[in-house]
Design an enzyme around this catalytic site. Structure first.
Site: not given
Ligand code: 5RP
Length: 241
Positions: A99, A108
């Site tokens: 990511k 995140e």
């Protein structure tokens, strides 16, 4: 974005919004797929008058959630997240991820780690046999540590590059005020656990975009509008508690 790809992302986004229940605290991811889910969640909350609190993973998701009327909390006020959703750039057969294309991977990861379920929303193009095959690995760094961290990445076999702004001169600056190095592994990342540990042990690295053994579920949106639901064995999930 091509209409067929958007349809696939929307299918995954709609599927996760159906999994949200009244009273839940929900982690709100960052990126185009997570944005579709935030919008759909906001619409469902107002249609069904749900009591849902969102914990955003970036300034971008915070702003979007406000626009869609989602009540917001933080990890101080809502330390236990019932379900977090987010997109990903790559997903391997073990549901490990890369990511951070949006440079939001540090927040995140914090939100995903605090969630009972971390549900990843992708379209089929994100599935890879080996992480790093198509996407570079993002690493968030303290600016003065760029040179030594790049040296560390070269010793791991990567080609590092400082991420530069598009509508800004100079480097991309993250929500934490730090910089991002993108590390290209031309043959993919043979041992992600070694790269994970080595980077976290390197002074100046805040965090990187490898999410190993964190996803509980992956919803793969298909161009037909259907989804494929992949699940991880609960015994091997990395969690805060
Ligand atoms: C942002 C991310 C995104 O979730 C990831 O890049 C996927 O984005 P998209 O859904 O737009 O393909 O990690 O830091």
């Amino acid at each position: 974005m091509a209409a067929s790809r958007k349809k696939a992302k929307q299918a995954a986004a709609d599927a996760v919004v159906h999994m949200v229940e009244d009273g839940m605290t929900v982690g709100l991811g960052t990126g185009s797929t997570a944005s579709l889910a935030i919008e759909a969640l906001g619409r469902r909350i107002s249609r069904e008058n749900l009591r849902v609190t969102g914990v955003p993973t970036s300034f971008a998701s915070e702003r979007l959630a406000r626009e869609y009327g989602i009540r917001l909390g933080t990890l101080d006020t809502h330390g236990r997240i019932d379900l977090a959703f987010d997109g990903a750039d790559e997903c391997d057969p073990g549901l490990n991820l890369i990511k951070g294309r949006g440079a939001a991977h540090t927040r995140e990861k914090i939100v995903a780690f605090s969630a009972a379920r971390f549900i990843v929303l992708i379209d089929a193009s994100k599935r890879v046999d080996l992480l790093g095959m198509h996407m570079p690995l993002p690493i968030e760094v303290v600016p003065m540590a760029v040179a030594p961290v790049m040296g560390c990445l070269r010793s791991l076999g990567a080609r590092p590059e400082l991420r530069m702004g598009m509508k800004k001169d100079g480097p991309v600056v993250t929500d934490q005020g730090l910089w991002v190095i993108d590390a290209q592994f031309d043959e993919g990342i043979p041992d992600p656990a070694v790269v994970d540990r080595t980077l976290l042990d390197t002074p100046g690295v805040l965090d990187h975009g490898l999410f190993l053994e964190m996803a509980t579920d992956v919803l793969v949106g298909l161009e037909s509008g259907d989804i494929e639901h992949l699940r991880r064995d609960a015994a091997v999930i990395r969690r805060a508690d």
